[in-house]
Scaffold this motif. Structure first.
Motif, PDB file in Angstrom:
ATOM      1  N   ARG A 154     -19.196 -44.976  40.657  1.00  0.00           N
ATOM      2  CA  ARG A 154     -19.238 -43.737  41.460  1.00  0.00           C
ATOM      3  C   ARG A 154     -18.249 -43.787  42.609  1.00  0.00           C
ATOM      4  O   ARG A 154     -17.607 -42.793  42.936  1.00  0.00           O
ATOM      5  CB  ARG A 154     -20.645 -43.512  41.995  1.00  0.00           C
ATOM      6  CG  ARG A 154     -21.470 -42.533  41.139  1.00  0.00           C
ATOM      7  CD  ARG A 154     -22.701 -42.049  41.882  1.00  0.00           C
ATOM      8  NE  ARG A 154     -23.557 -43.151  42.294  1.00  0.00           N
ATOM      9  CZ  ARG A 154     -24.520 -43.685  41.531  1.00  0.00           C
ATOM     10  NH1 ARG A 154     -24.738 -43.187  40.328  1.00  0.00           N
ATOM     11  NH2 ARG A 154     -25.238 -44.688  41.962  1.00  0.00           N
ATOM     12  N   ARG A 213     -12.046 -45.072  43.160  1.00  0.00           N
ATOM     13  CA  ARG A 213     -11.047 -44.025  43.383  1.00  0.00           C
ATOM     14  C   ARG A 213      -9.835 -44.215  42.456  1.00  0.00           C
ATOM     15  O   ARG A 213      -8.986 -43.350  42.369  1.00  0.00           O
ATOM     16  CB  ARG A 213     -10.590 -44.018  44.845  1.00  0.00           C
ATOM     17  CG  ARG A 213     -11.667 -43.571  45.826  1.00  0.00           C
ATOM     18  CD  ARG A 213     -12.000 -42.057  45.670  1.00  0.00           C
ATOM     19  NE  ARG A 213     -13.234 -41.701  46.362  1.00  0.00           N
ATOM     20  CZ  ARG A 213     -14.437 -41.637  45.772  1.00  0.00           C
ATOM     21  NH1 ARG A 213     -14.556 -41.877  44.471  1.00  0.00           N
ATOM     22  NH2 ARG A 213     -15.519 -41.319  46.458  1.00  0.00           N
ATOM     23  N   GLY A 270     -18.414 -42.379  33.218  1.00  0.00           N
ATOM     24  CA  GLY A 270     -17.319 -42.445  34.193  1.00  0.00           C
ATOM     25  C   GLY A 270     -17.640 -41.752  35.513  1.00  0.00           C
ATOM     26  O   GLY A 270     -16.948 -41.947  36.503  1.00  0.00           O
ATOM     27  N   ASP A 271     -18.698 -40.918  35.547  1.00  0.00           N
ATOM     28  CA  ASP A 271     -19.096 -40.381  36.850  1.00  0.00           C
ATOM     29  C   ASP A 271     -20.370 -41.065  37.367  1.00  0.00           C
ATOM     30  O   ASP A 271     -21.077 -40.518  38.211  1.00  0.00           O
ATOM     31  CB  ASP A 271     -19.197 -38.846  36.850  1.00  0.00           C
ATOM     32  CG  ASP A 271     -19.994 -38.292  35.698  1.00  0.00           C
ATOM     33  OD1 ASP A 271     -20.473 -39.104  34.869  1.00  0.00           O
ATOM     34  OD2 ASP A 271     -20.152 -37.064  35.609  1.00  0.00           O
ATOM     35  N   GLY A 288     -13.050 -36.583  28.387  1.00  0.00           N
ATOM     36  CA  GLY A 288     -13.049 -35.800  29.629  1.00  0.00           C
ATOM     37  C   GLY A 288     -14.465 -35.503  30.115  1.00  0.00           C
ATOM     38  O   GLY A 288     -14.734 -35.477  31.310  1.00  0.00           O
ATOM     39  N   ASP A 321     -16.070 -38.962  31.197  1.00  0.00           N
ATOM     40  CA  ASP A 321     -15.329 -39.637  32.268  1.00  0.00           C
ATOM     41  C   ASP A 321     -14.390 -38.621  32.914  1.00  0.00           C
ATOM     42  O   ASP A 321     -13.160 -38.725  32.810  1.00  0.00           O
ATOM     43  CB  ASP A 321     -14.543 -40.811  31.648  1.00  0.00           C
ATOM     44  CG  ASP A 321     -13.731 -41.573  32.675  1.00  0.00           C
ATOM     45  OD1 ASP A 321     -14.052 -41.491  33.881  1.00  0.00           O
ATOM     46  OD2 ASP A 321     -12.762 -42.249  32.268  1.00  0.00           O
ATOM     47  N   PRO A 322     -14.963 -37.640  33.623  1.00  0.00           N
ATOM     48  CA  PRO A 322     -14.159 -36.514  34.107  1.00  0.00           C
ATOM     49  C   PRO A 322     -13.052 -36.922  35.079  1.00  0.00           C
ATOM     50  O   PRO A 322     -12.048 -36.216  35.192  1.00  0.00           O
ATOM     51  CB  PRO A 322     -15.189 -35.597  34.782  1.00  0.00           C
ATOM     52  CG  PRO A 322     -16.435 -36.383  34.937  1.00  0.00           C
ATOM     53  CD  PRO A 322     -16.391 -37.490  33.927  1.00  0.00           C
ATOM     54  N   ARG A 323     -13.229 -38.045  35.773  1.00  0.00           N
ATOM     55  CA  ARG A 323     -12.187 -38.433  36.740  1.00  0.00           C
ATOM     56  C   ARG A 323     -11.201 -39.439  36.145  1.00  0.00           C
ATOM     57  O   ARG A 323     -10.374 -39.994  36.863  1.00  0.00           O
ATOM     58  CB  ARG A 323     -12.838 -39.030  37.981  1.00  0.00           C
ATOM     59  CG  ARG A 323     -13.795 -38.054  38.699  1.00  0.00           C
ATOM     60  CD  ARG A 323     -14.495 -38.754  39.859  1.00  0.00           C
ATOM     61  NE  ARG A 323     -15.223 -39.928  39.386  1.00  0.00           N
ATOM     62  CZ  ARG A 323     -15.394 -41.045  40.098  1.00  0.00           C
ATOM     63  NH1 ARG A 323     -14.877 -41.154  41.303  1.00  0.00           N
ATOM     64  NH2 ARG A 323     -16.071 -42.061  39.597  1.00  0.00           N
ATOM     65  N   ALA A 324     -11.312 -39.685  34.853  1.00  0.00           N
ATOM     66  CA  ALA A 324     -10.426 -40.644  34.174  1.00  0.00           C
ATOM     67  C   ALA A 324     -10.415 -42.003  34.869  1.00  0.00           C
ATOM     68  O   ALA A 324      -9.367 -42.559  35.192  1.00  0.00           O
ATOM     69  CB  ALA A 324      -9.008 -40.087  34.043  1.00  0.00           C
ATOM     70  N   ILE A 325     -11.622 -42.522  35.107  1.00  0.00           N
ATOM     71  CA  ILE A 325     -11.763 -43.824  35.773  1.00  0.00           C
ATOM     72  C   ILE A 325     -11.732 -44.969  34.755  1.00  0.00           C
ATOM     73  O   ILE A 325     -11.298 -46.076  35.053  1.00  0.00           O
ATOM     74  CB  ILE A 325     -13.102 -43.860  36.566  1.00  0.00           C
ATOM     75  CG1 ILE A 325     -13.041 -42.917  37.772  1.00  0.00           C
ATOM     76  CG2 ILE A 325     -13.494 -45.267  36.979  1.00  0.00           C
ATOM     77  CD1 ILE A 325     -12.143 -43.395  38.899  1.00  0.00           C
TER      78      ILE A 325
END
Ligand SMILES: Cc1cc2nc3c(=O)[nH]c(=O)nc-3n(C[C@H](O)[C@H](O)[C@H](O)COP(=O)(O)OP(=O)(O)OC[C@H]3O[C@@H](n4cnc5c(N)ncnc54)[C@H](O)[C@@H]3O)c2cc1C
Lengths: 345, 481
Positions: A14, A17, A122-123, A333, A336-340
């Motif tokens: 979470r 960054r 991913g979130d 996507g 893992d919407p933030r592509a972490i």
């Protein structure tokens, strides 16, 4: 980073960054994987539940594969899909890679034995799917989706498996004189009869190898019948039981390693088109070949796909069609919407 | 059973929608209310609703053409195989077009060398095995409905059968599909060994209850037929001991193709009807093993030794085809037998095998409390239970009490580590119990998958997920906004 609990792991994700590479033992990395900051699962370990009489095992993702295999062996059981035991390999990495060995021809792949998962998206959401029972059609089967997803949809934290009893007798038989192409015909002949073959492969120096497992009398009956069936290919002799361990790809210095999945019927033409076949497994459906570094093999049209598994970047032939590519990308996507998440091994 | 309000704007455009469908696939559209009634329910006959129209396409291209029209018009679509779902999976709504696969029954390819068969998905399960029988092969998943149910429905529900202890369920025998997405695009999933290059999309499509796409063609793994098979029957004076015997057999590393369990109420009802000559006992097991005759003998000897340690009141080994048929007769007619003497509701929960004695005891208590009889028959090797709750449909309040008891039993299954459904699926039947097994985030993750395959939630959208959980997505349909 090496979180010790699922909650701590979710927290790291979470707060992340920048991209993370999810790493178990790091033994099954493909080209390009493992480049970002490494998030290791190795502190999430231990068997949570094992019921040998129900053929069920639940285990945390960072548990060494060797520990899992030892615990099962003590009870006369195994992971039927026979993942190769690379030193340091974790059970989570096995699932993320859908790593499956020779017995796949009989009992299926890792994804077939996987009956439940817990993972962190991913979130940072902790999601569970499936459970600890063999039959379960409650909702979508996300366990299958996670198997082989290589750490791109979520970080696996706990896995449930159906285990398989170890047969009292195992016999490796071989037709040592056969080259790879001739071996395909022999393996096909064996696999299309009622012999319950639990391994069907080809290796240079070993020829075609076949495995029969079961109760003693049963194995000897099937062996006799199989010898008669394969008489046209030569005499079926005692093979080297260690040969199965050699089927797993090793890094070679003299070229790139490619993994090709095809229909067995397509294997002879593919083999003919390849400069150097290293091994054939799954009755001809899996071919490992060495190709001069940096080049692509000129393969005849076939129904599967070929993946370069050594080198700098991954190459897959043929490229996926646009609809499949969209589904793959959009699922990634969503989870893992933030592509972490940047892949694992 | 609550269903969403049908979209009145779709219903108002019924004639235009029918005309468009008819133009695309002449002779395949049924919209006469007298005829659409045949599609108002599946085998969960308590809930019915005739659809807007029914289309019976003959090819993947026709399915794509129909879906493009429905997509453009914002019309909900319900895929249908043979309509034998026990969970209401193929029940329509008044604003929905049913796409029935019944005309798509062709065998497209058989390759024994590659151990596969490719068929159109309207083909029945049994006729798939039939197509390869002469070649010495069979298709393993064998739901009891196999004479009627279609491969498309099997894929929709990830169906299993008595033999799945050894051979697995549909998902373990499915190598690939051709599927049409709601927007009409056609995609091939899977590949040799069931494996594609990217994510295992095939794995999530199997068991998705017609919500991700319409599967028009399937490549199925076929297996060489075993040389022979033989069952045995063991009777015990307690369910607990029968359960312990199952555990010991599995523990010993023997993997029979089937281990079936019946309790006293079930045996009694079956005997009255089928007269299979089952012993008078609390519980019995039917265990089947496969191979050549000497191999079967070897396995049966081991099972006998284990069973004898549990002091069975009878041990009956089949020595002939006729005896085998008699041993299976009662088990195979169990559901029909119960139906003859009573109305019943068939549950389909799964439990860890270790919880069997506890669960059977609890069910007996709950049954007494509710004042409704429960008979148990199930696949003991894998913990898939089918408690049959007996009730009287003509007695006011009985159905409601039956449903409440059913829900309580399924909650019990989840509580002991099992799940709500082992093979019949969620459909509308267990939709509202999903919250018992899944947390909101678990359901959300599943719904995200649907978002990707069917962004407008037009395909079979009122199933699987509790209506309140899926409401915002279903109402987000552009045409309904
Ligand atoms: C007497 C009886 C015994 C049964 N025994 C068993 C058993 O032993 N094991 C078991 O697992 N089940 C059993 N069932 C349940 C049922 O037969 C299965 O669920 C079967 O797979 C349904 O097949 P169908 O063709 O009738 O599907 P349908 O009822 O038509 O549809 C089932 C689901 O699949 C979807 N669907 C159908 N076709 C397609 C397609 N082409 N593409 C995408 N989605 C599709 C539908 O929308 C629906 O959600 C039994 C049912 C009865 C009536």
């Amino acid at each position: 980073m090496q979180p010790e609990t699922e909650l701590a792991l979710a927290d790291i994700i979470r707060k992340a960054r920048a991209p993370l590479s999810i790493i178990g033992g790091g033994t099954r990395l493909r080209p390009g994987e493992g480049q970002a900051d490494r998030l290791r699962t190795t502190a999430l370990r231990g068997i949570t539940l094992y019921e040998p009489e129900a053929l069920i095992l639940v285990v945390r993702a960072g548990t060494p594969l060797a520990d899992v295999q030892a615990a099962l062996k003590a009870e006369g059981q195994m992971l039927g899909f026979e993942p190769d035991a690379r030193p340091g390999s974790t059970i989570g990495g096995v699932v993320a890679a859908n790593a499956s060995g020779p017995r796949r021809v009989q009992v299926g792949a890792c994804r077939d034995a996987l009956i439940g998962v817990r993972f962190v998206t991913g979130d940072g959401q902790i999601v569970k799917n499936g459970g600890r029972v063999m039959k379960n059609v409650t909702g979508y089967d996300l366990s299958k989706l996670m198997a082989g997803s290589r750490g791109t949809l979520g970080v696996l934290t706990e896995l449930s498996f159906r285990t398989t009893p170890i047969a009292p007798v195992s016999q490796t038989l071989s037709l040592p004189g056969l080259d790879a192409t001739a071996a395909i015909a022999a393996l096909t002949s064996a696999l299309t009869g009622p012999y319950e073959i639990s391994g069907a492969a080809w290796l240079p120096g070993h020829g075609a190898i076949l495995r029969l497992e079961g109760l003693e009398r049963s194995v000897s009956i099937r062996r006799k019948a199989l010898s008669a069936r394969l008489a046209e290919f030569g005499e079926l002799t005692e093979g080297d039981p260690q040969a199965w361990l050699l089927l797993h790809p090793n890094i070679h210095s003299d070229g790139d390693l490619w993994r090709i999945i095809c229909r067995p019927g397509e294997a002879p033409a593919l083999i003919a088109s390849l400069p150097h076949v290293v091994a054939v497994d799954w009755g001809g459906a899996l071919i490992h070949a060495l190709v001069p570094a940096g080049t692509q093999p000129a393969l005849p049209k076939f129904s599967g796909h070929a993946t370069r598994i050594s080198g700098d970047t991954q190459v897959i032939l043929p490229a996926p069609d646009p609809v499949t590519a969209r589904l793959n990308a959009e699922l990634q996507g969503r989870f893992d919407p933030r592509a972490i998440l940047q892949g694992a091994g | 059973m609550q269903m969403p309000e049908p979209d009145q704007r779709v219903i108002a455009r019924r004639d235009a929608i029918s005309a468009a469908l008819r133009a695309a696939v002449p002779d395949a559209v049924i919209d006469d209310p007298a005829e659409t009634r045949a599609y108002e329910c599946d085998a969960l006959a308590a809930y019915r609703c005739p659809p807007l129209a029914v289309v019976l396409p003959a090819s993947t291209a026709e399915v794509a053409a129909i879906l493009r029209i429905c997509h453009a018009e914002g019309v909900p679509v319900v895929p249908r195989g043979a309509g034998t779902s026990l969970a209401g999976g193929s029940m329509p709504t008044a604003d929905a077009v049913v796409i029935g696969l019944a005309r798509m029954t062709e065998v497209l390819e058989i390759s024994t060398d590659d151990r596969l068969i490719r068929v159109q998905t309207g083909r029945t399960n049994l006729s798939v095995s039939g197509a390869v029988d002469g070649l010495g092969f069979f298709y393993a998943p064998d739901p009891s409905s196999q004479l009627a149910c279609a491969i498309g429905g099997n894929i929709g529900m990830n169906s299993g059968g008595a033999h799945c202890l050894k051979y697995g369920v549909t998902t373990n025998n499915l190598l690939g599909v051709t599927m049409v997405l709601m927007d009409g695009s056609i995609v091939e999933l899977g590949g040799p060994m069931g494996e594609a290059a990217g994510l295992d999309l095939l794995g999530v499509v199997c068991g998705s209850e017609g919500q991700l796409g319409i599967v028009t063609e399937a490549t199925l793994r076929i297996l060489p037929k075993p040389s022979g098979a033989r069952p045995l029957l063991v009777a015990f004076d307690s369910s607990e001991v029968a359960g312990a015997c199952v555990a010991d057999i599995i523990r010993a590393g023997i993997l029979p193709v089937a281990i079936e369990f019946m309790d006293r109420p079930c045996i009694r009802a079956t005997e009255e009807f089928a007269k299979a000559g089952y012993p008078d006992c609390e519980a019995l097991l039917i265990i089947e093993v496969e191979g050549t005759a000497p191999e079967i003998d070897e396995q049966l000897a081991l099972i006998r030794a284990i069973a004898m340690r549990h002091a069975p009141i009878e041990f009956r080994e089949s020595r002939s085809e006729a005896e085998s048929a008699r041993i299976w007769l009662g088990r195979k007619s169990a559901f029909g037998a119960m139906g003859q003497i009573n109305d019943y509701m068939c549950l389909d929960g799964t439990i860890p095998v270790s919880a069997l004695p506890k669960v059977l005891a609890r069910i007996a208590d709950m049954s007494a409390e509710a004042g409704l009889g429960v008979a148990n028959v199930f696949h003991a090797g894998d913990g898939n239970m089918h408690p049959l709750i007996l009730y009287n449909a003509n007695k006011p309040g009985d159905l409601e009490r039956c449903e409440a008891l059913g829900a309580d039993i399924l909650r019990l299954c989840v509580e002991v580590g099992g799940c709500l459904t082992g093979e019949h699926g969620v459909g509308i039947e267990k939709r509202d119990l999903m919250g018992v097994q899944f947390a909101p985030v678990d359901l959300e993750a599943q719904m995200q998958v649907k978002d990707v395959f069917d962004p407008r939630w037009l395909l079979n959208a009122a199933k699987v997920f509790p209506l309140d959980a899926s409401a915002s997505r279903r109402e987000g349909r552009p045409n309904a906004a």
